[in-house]
Motif scaffolding. Structure first.
Motif, short mmCIF file in Angstrom:
data_model
loop_
_atom_site.label_atom_id
_atom_site.label_comp_id
_atom_site.label_asym_id
_atom_site.label_seq_id
_atom_site.Cartn_x
_atom_site.Cartn_y
_atom_site.Cartn_z
N SER A 89 0.88 -1.18 0.21
CA SER A 89 -0.45 -0.15 0.00
C SER A 89 0.55 1.67 -0.45
O SER A 89 0.19 2.43 -0.31
CB SER A 89 -0.85 0.19 1.55
OG SER A 89 -0.46 0.14 2.20
N SER A 90 2.05 1.15 -0.07
CA SER A 90 3.08 2.32 0.42
C SER A 90 2.40 3.46 1.11
O SER A 90 2.96 4.40 0.60
CB SER A 90 3.32 2.74 -1.09
OG SER A 90 3.42 2.80 -2.49
N ARG A 91 2.46 2.75 2.35
CA ARG A 91 2.19 3.53 3.54
C ARG A 91 2.72 3.54 4.61
O ARG A 91 3.98 2.28 4.27
CB ARG A 91 0.69 3.23 3.99
CG ARG A 91 -0.29 3.04 2.43
CD ARG A 91 -0.65 4.98 2.07
NE ARG A 91 -1.22 4.98 0.95
CZ ARG A 91 -3.37 4.92 1.20
NH1 ARG A 91 -3.87 4.73 2.78
NH2 ARG A 91 -4.17 5.20 0.71
N SER A 92 2.31 4.32 5.82
CA SER A 92 3.71 3.60 7.08
C SER A 92 2.61 2.82 7.66
O SER A 92 1.76 1.89 7.11
CB SER A 92 2.81 4.61 7.84
OG SER A 92 2.06 4.87 8.47
N PRO A 93 4.20 1.93 8.38
CA PRO A 93 4.37 0.59 8.79
C PRO A 93 2.12 0.53 9.70
O PRO A 93 1.77 -0.47 9.75
CB PRO A 93 4.78 0.17 9.90
CG PRO A 93 5.84 1.12 9.48
CD PRO A 93 5.15 1.96 8.92
N ASP A 94 1.79 1.09 10.75
CA ASP A 94 0.87 1.65 11.07
C ASP A 94 -0.27 1.51 10.56
O ASP A 94 -1.36 0.85 11.18
CB ASP A 94 0.77 2.66 12.33
CG ASP A 94 1.34 2.83 13.00
OD1 ASP A 94 2.08 1.91 13.78
OD2 ASP A 94 1.68 3.78 14.25
N ARG A 95 -0.02 2.45 9.39
CA ARG A 95 -1.18 1.90 8.51
C ARG A 95 -1.30 0.70 7.52
O ARG A 95 -2.97 0.22 7.29
CB ARG A 95 -1.29 3.29 7.59
CG ARG A 95 -2.22 3.85 6.26
CD ARG A 95 -3.80 3.04 7.17
NE ARG A 95 -4.60 3.59 5.69
CZ ARG A 95 -5.40 2.91 5.89
NH1 ARG A 95 -6.12 2.81 7.01
NH2 ARG A 95 -6.67 3.70 5.22
N MET A 96 -0.02 -0.11 7.63
CA MET A 96 -0.33 -1.15 7.46
C MET A 96 -0.78 -2.04 7.68
O MET A 96 -2.00 -3.03 7.32
CB MET A 96 1.05 -1.75 6.25
CG MET A 96 2.09 -0.80 5.15
SD MET A 96 3.57 -1.27 5.33
CE MET A 96 4.01 -0.15 3.78
N LEU A 97 -0.95 -1.67 8.61
CA LEU A 97 -1.21 -3.19 9.87
C LEU A 97 -3.32 -2.62 9.89
O LEU A 97 -3.95 -3.48 10.11
CB LEU A 97 -0.41 -3.25 11.33
CG LEU A 97 0.72 -3.38 11.43
CD1 LEU A 97 0.98 -3.07 12.89
CD2 LEU A 97 0.46 -5.10 11.70
N GLU A 98 -3.81 -1.25 9.70
CA GLU A 98 -4.90 -0.99 10.11
C GLU A 98 -5.39 -2.07 8.21
O GLU A 98 -6.63 -2.73 9.13
CB GLU A 98 -5.40 0.42 9.98
CG GLU A 98 -4.73 0.93 11.26
CD GLU A 98 -4.59 2.92 10.73
OE1 GLU A 98 -5.58 3.37 10.34
OE2 GLU A 98 -4.60 3.54 11.63
#
Length: 240
Positions: A89-98
Protein backbone atom coordinates in the motif's frame (compact mmCIF):
# COMPACT_ATOMS: atom_id res chain seq x y z
CA UNK A 1 1.67 -34.36 19.74
CA UNK A 2 -1.97 -35.48 19.49
CA UNK A 3 -3.14 -32.38 21.34
CA UNK A 4 -1.23 -30.16 18.96
CA UNK A 5 -2.67 -31.95 15.91
CA UNK A 6 -6.19 -31.52 17.29
CA UNK A 7 -5.53 -27.85 17.99
CA UNK A 8 -4.14 -27.27 14.50
CA UNK A 9 -7.23 -28.92 13.03
CA UNK A 10 -9.43 -26.58 15.05
CA UNK A 11 -7.39 -23.54 14.04
CA UNK A 12 -6.66 -24.22 10.37
CA UNK A 13 -9.81 -26.04 9.24
CA UNK A 14 -13.57 -26.18 9.62
CA UNK A 15 -13.50 -29.84 10.60
CA UNK A 16 -15.46 -29.98 13.88
CA UNK A 17 -13.39 -31.27 16.81
CA UNK A 18 -15.07 -29.90 19.97
CA UNK A 19 -12.22 -30.84 22.29
CA UNK A 20 -10.82 -28.12 24.60
CA UNK A 21 -7.05 -27.78 24.11
CA UNK A 22 -4.79 -25.21 25.77
CA UNK A 23 -3.36 -22.77 23.20
CA UNK A 24 0.10 -23.36 24.58
CA UNK A 25 0.18 -26.47 22.37
CA UNK A 26 0.35 -24.21 19.32
CA UNK A 27 3.98 -23.52 20.17
CA UNK A 28 4.82 -26.92 21.59
CA UNK A 29 3.57 -28.69 18.48
CA UNK A 30 5.58 -26.73 15.91
CA UNK A 31 7.76 -29.78 15.03
CA UNK A 32 4.62 -31.68 13.96
CA UNK A 33 2.94 -28.78 12.14
CA UNK A 34 4.14 -30.03 8.72
CA UNK A 35 2.89 -33.49 9.77
CA UNK A 36 -0.54 -31.96 10.30
CA UNK A 37 -0.28 -30.51 6.78
CA UNK A 38 0.67 -33.94 5.43
CA UNK A 39 -2.30 -35.64 7.13
CA UNK A 40 -4.67 -32.93 5.90
CA UNK A 41 -3.18 -33.36 2.42
CA UNK A 42 -3.85 -37.10 2.52
CA UNK A 43 -7.52 -36.34 3.10
CA UNK A 44 -7.62 -34.07 0.06
CA UNK A 45 -5.53 -36.52 -1.98
CA UNK A 46 -8.07 -39.29 -1.37
CA UNK A 47 -10.75 -37.07 -2.91
CA UNK A 48 -8.42 -36.13 -5.78
CA UNK A 49 -7.80 -39.78 -6.67
CA UNK A 50 -11.54 -40.43 -6.95
CA UNK A 51 -12.34 -37.25 -8.88
CA UNK A 52 -9.40 -37.76 -11.25
CA UNK A 53 -10.97 -41.01 -12.43
CA UNK A 54 -14.02 -39.21 -13.80
CA UNK A 55 -12.68 -35.78 -14.78
CA UNK A 56 -9.66 -34.41 -16.67
CA UNK A 57 -6.72 -33.72 -14.37
CA UNK A 58 -7.06 -29.93 -14.65
CA UNK A 59 -10.69 -30.13 -13.49
CA UNK A 60 -9.70 -32.53 -10.71
CA UNK A 61 -7.23 -29.91 -9.48
CA UNK A 62 -9.94 -27.25 -9.68
CA UNK A 63 -12.19 -29.42 -7.52
CA UNK A 64 -9.41 -29.89 -4.95
CA UNK A 65 -8.75 -26.16 -4.80
CA UNK A 66 -12.46 -25.64 -4.19
CA UNK A 67 -12.51 -28.42 -1.59
CA UNK A 68 -9.58 -26.80 0.20
CA UNK A 69 -11.55 -23.56 0.49
CA UNK A 70 -14.52 -25.47 1.88
CA UNK A 71 -12.39 -27.31 4.44
CA UNK A 72 -10.34 -24.30 5.54
CA UNK A 73 -12.69 -21.40 4.92
CA UNK A 74 -9.98 -19.81 2.78
CA UNK A 75 -8.10 -19.12 6.01
CA UNK A 76 -4.64 -18.62 4.48
CA UNK A 77 -5.98 -17.12 1.24
CA UNK A 78 -7.50 -14.34 3.32
CA UNK A 79 -4.07 -13.80 4.86
CA UNK A 80 -2.49 -13.62 1.40
CA UNK A 81 -4.99 -11.03 0.20
CA UNK A 82 -4.76 -8.91 3.36
CA UNK A 83 -0.96 -9.04 3.32
CA UNK A 84 -0.85 -7.90 -0.31
CA UNK A 85 -3.24 -5.05 0.45
CA UNK A 86 -1.23 -3.92 3.44
CA UNK A 87 2.41 -4.40 2.50
CA UNK A 88 2.02 -3.05 -1.04
CA UNK A 89 0.00 0.00 0.00
CA UNK A 90 3.07 2.28 0.23
CA UNK A 91 1.84 3.57 3.59
CA UNK A 92 3.37 3.79 7.05
CA UNK A 93 3.77 0.56 9.06
CA UNK A 94 0.88 1.50 11.37
CA UNK A 95 -1.38 2.21 8.41
CA UNK A 96 -0.36 -1.09 6.79
CA UNK A 97 -1.48 -2.92 9.92
CA UNK A 98 -4.81 -1.07 9.84
CA UNK A 99 -5.33 -2.02 6.19
CA UNK A 100 -4.62 -5.69 6.91
CA UNK A 101 -7.18 -5.64 9.71
CA UNK A 102 -9.86 -4.22 7.39
CA UNK A 103 -12.34 -6.95 6.38
CA UNK A 104 -12.68 -5.47 2.90
CA UNK A 105 -10.38 -6.67 0.11
CA UNK A 106 -8.51 -4.19 -2.08
CA UNK A 107 -7.08 -4.32 -5.58
CA UNK A 108 -3.72 -5.70 -4.45
CA UNK A 109 -5.46 -8.51 -2.60
CA UNK A 110 -7.55 -9.41 -5.64
CA UNK A 111 -4.46 -9.43 -7.85
CA UNK A 112 -2.59 -11.64 -5.37
CA UNK A 113 -5.38 -14.24 -5.48
CA UNK A 114 -5.59 -14.08 -9.28
CA UNK A 115 -1.85 -14.60 -9.63
CA UNK A 116 -1.90 -17.41 -7.05
CA UNK A 117 -4.62 -19.42 -8.77
CA UNK A 118 -3.38 -18.49 -12.23
CA UNK A 119 0.11 -19.82 -11.60
CA UNK A 120 -1.30 -22.88 -9.86
CA UNK A 121 -3.52 -23.91 -12.76
CA UNK A 122 -1.01 -23.04 -15.50
CA UNK A 123 1.68 -25.13 -13.79
CA UNK A 124 -0.41 -28.33 -13.78
CA UNK A 125 0.71 -29.74 -17.18
CA UNK A 126 4.37 -29.45 -16.13
CA UNK A 127 4.12 -31.07 -12.71
CA UNK A 128 5.55 -34.56 -12.05
CA UNK A 129 3.10 -37.45 -11.76
CA UNK A 130 1.35 -38.85 -9.84
CA UNK A 131 -0.47 -35.66 -8.96
CA UNK A 132 -2.11 -37.02 -5.82
CA UNK A 133 1.30 -36.93 -4.14
CA UNK A 134 1.55 -33.25 -4.95
CA UNK A 135 -1.78 -32.64 -3.26
CA UNK A 136 -0.27 -34.12 -0.11
CA UNK A 137 3.05 -32.31 -0.38
CA UNK A 138 1.51 -28.92 -1.10
CA UNK A 139 -0.43 -29.07 2.14
CA UNK A 140 2.68 -30.22 4.00
CA UNK A 141 5.00 -27.62 2.50
CA UNK A 142 2.58 -24.79 3.25
CA UNK A 143 2.88 -25.53 6.96
CA UNK A 144 6.64 -26.05 6.56
CA UNK A 145 6.95 -22.50 5.26
CA UNK A 146 4.80 -21.26 8.13
CA UNK A 147 7.25 -22.85 10.58
CA UNK A 148 10.14 -20.98 8.96
CA UNK A 149 8.39 -17.68 9.69
CA UNK A 150 8.18 -18.61 13.38
CA UNK A 151 11.95 -18.33 13.80
CA UNK A 152 12.36 -15.83 16.65
CA UNK A 153 9.00 -14.39 15.70
CA UNK A 154 7.85 -11.00 16.90
CA UNK A 155 4.11 -10.35 16.99
CA UNK A 156 3.57 -6.70 16.06
CA UNK A 157 -0.01 -6.03 17.12
CA UNK A 158 -0.58 -4.53 20.57
CA UNK A 159 -3.49 -6.82 21.40
CA UNK A 160 -2.61 -10.50 21.61
CA UNK A 161 -4.00 -12.83 18.96
CA UNK A 162 -3.59 -16.52 18.28
CA UNK A 163 -0.31 -15.76 16.49
CA UNK A 164 1.16 -14.40 19.72
CA UNK A 165 1.12 -17.92 21.17
CA UNK A 166 3.85 -18.89 18.69
CA UNK A 167 6.25 -16.40 20.27
CA UNK A 168 9.07 -18.15 22.06
CA UNK A 169 9.15 -21.14 19.71
CA UNK A 170 12.49 -22.87 20.20
CA UNK A 171 14.96 -22.82 17.31
CA UNK A 172 15.40 -26.60 17.52
CA UNK A 173 11.65 -27.10 17.01
CA UNK A 174 11.82 -25.11 13.78
CA UNK A 175 14.89 -27.00 12.54
CA UNK A 176 13.11 -30.29 13.22
CA UNK A 177 10.01 -29.11 11.35
CA UNK A 178 12.16 -28.66 8.23
CA UNK A 179 14.01 -31.95 8.38
CA UNK A 180 11.37 -34.52 7.48
CA UNK A 181 9.61 -32.46 4.75
CA UNK A 182 13.01 -32.05 3.11
CA UNK A 183 13.68 -35.80 3.35
CA UNK A 184 10.22 -36.66 1.98
CA UNK A 185 10.73 -34.43 -1.07
CA UNK A 186 14.25 -35.76 -1.60
CA UNK A 187 13.13 -39.40 -1.46
CA UNK A 188 10.17 -38.73 -3.76
CA UNK A 189 11.71 -36.48 -6.41
CA UNK A 190 15.46 -36.91 -5.76
CA UNK A 191 17.49 -33.84 -6.84
CA UNK A 192 14.37 -32.15 -8.18
CA UNK A 193 12.77 -32.40 -4.74
CA UNK A 194 15.85 -30.96 -3.05
CA UNK A 195 15.86 -28.05 -5.47
CA UNK A 196 12.16 -27.43 -4.80
CA UNK A 197 12.73 -27.46 -1.04
CA UNK A 198 15.61 -25.01 -1.50
CA UNK A 199 13.21 -22.71 -3.35
CA UNK A 200 10.84 -22.89 -0.38
CA UNK A 201 13.60 -22.25 2.14
CA UNK A 202 15.25 -19.33 0.34
CA UNK A 203 11.93 -17.83 -0.72
CA UNK A 204 10.63 -17.86 2.84
CA UNK A 205 13.79 -16.24 4.17
CA UNK A 206 13.41 -13.47 1.57
CA UNK A 207 9.73 -13.08 2.41
CA UNK A 208 10.54 -12.90 6.13
CA UNK A 209 13.09 -10.17 5.53
CA UNK A 210 10.58 -8.25 3.41
CA UNK A 211 7.89 -8.42 6.11
CA UNK A 212 10.27 -7.40 8.87
CA UNK A 213 11.44 -4.45 6.79
CA UNK A 214 7.87 -3.33 6.20
CA UNK A 215 6.21 -3.77 9.61
CA UNK A 216 9.02 -4.97 11.94
CA UNK A 217 7.33 -8.30 12.71
CA UNK A 218 4.55 -10.73 11.83
CA UNK A 219 0.78 -10.81 12.07
CA UNK A 220 -1.63 -13.68 11.53
CA UNK A 221 -2.15 -12.43 7.98
CA UNK A 222 1.54 -12.43 7.06
CA UNK A 223 1.92 -15.94 8.47
CA UNK A 224 -1.09 -17.11 6.46
CA UNK A 225 0.38 -15.59 3.31
CA UNK A 226 3.58 -17.58 3.91
CA UNK A 227 1.57 -20.80 3.55
CA UNK A 228 0.34 -19.92 0.07
CA UNK A 229 3.69 -18.45 -0.99
CA UNK A 230 5.43 -21.67 0.07
CA UNK A 231 3.09 -23.71 -2.12
CA UNK A 232 3.85 -21.55 -5.14
CA UNK A 233 7.58 -21.84 -4.43
CA UNK A 234 7.30 -25.64 -4.33
CA UNK A 235 5.49 -25.72 -7.67
CA UNK A 236 8.06 -23.35 -9.16
CA UNK A 237 10.90 -25.56 -7.98
CA UNK A 238 9.28 -28.67 -9.43
CA UNK A 239 8.55 -27.22 -12.88
CA UNK A 240 11.96 -25.63 -13.48
Amino acid sequence: MIRSLILYTQLFSRIPLPIPIDLVYLRRGVPVLPLYGLLFGLLEAAVFIVVDVFLPTSLAWFCILFLDVLLTGGFHLDGLADTADGLFSSRSPDRMLEIMKDSRIGSNGVLALIFYYGFFLLAIPYLPAPHWKLVVFLSMIGKTGLCLQLFRIRYVRQTGGTTSYFQGTKDFAIYLSQLYPCLILLLTYQLRGLIAFTFVLVGNLCYRRFVLKKIKGHTGDTLGAAVEISQILLLLGLVI
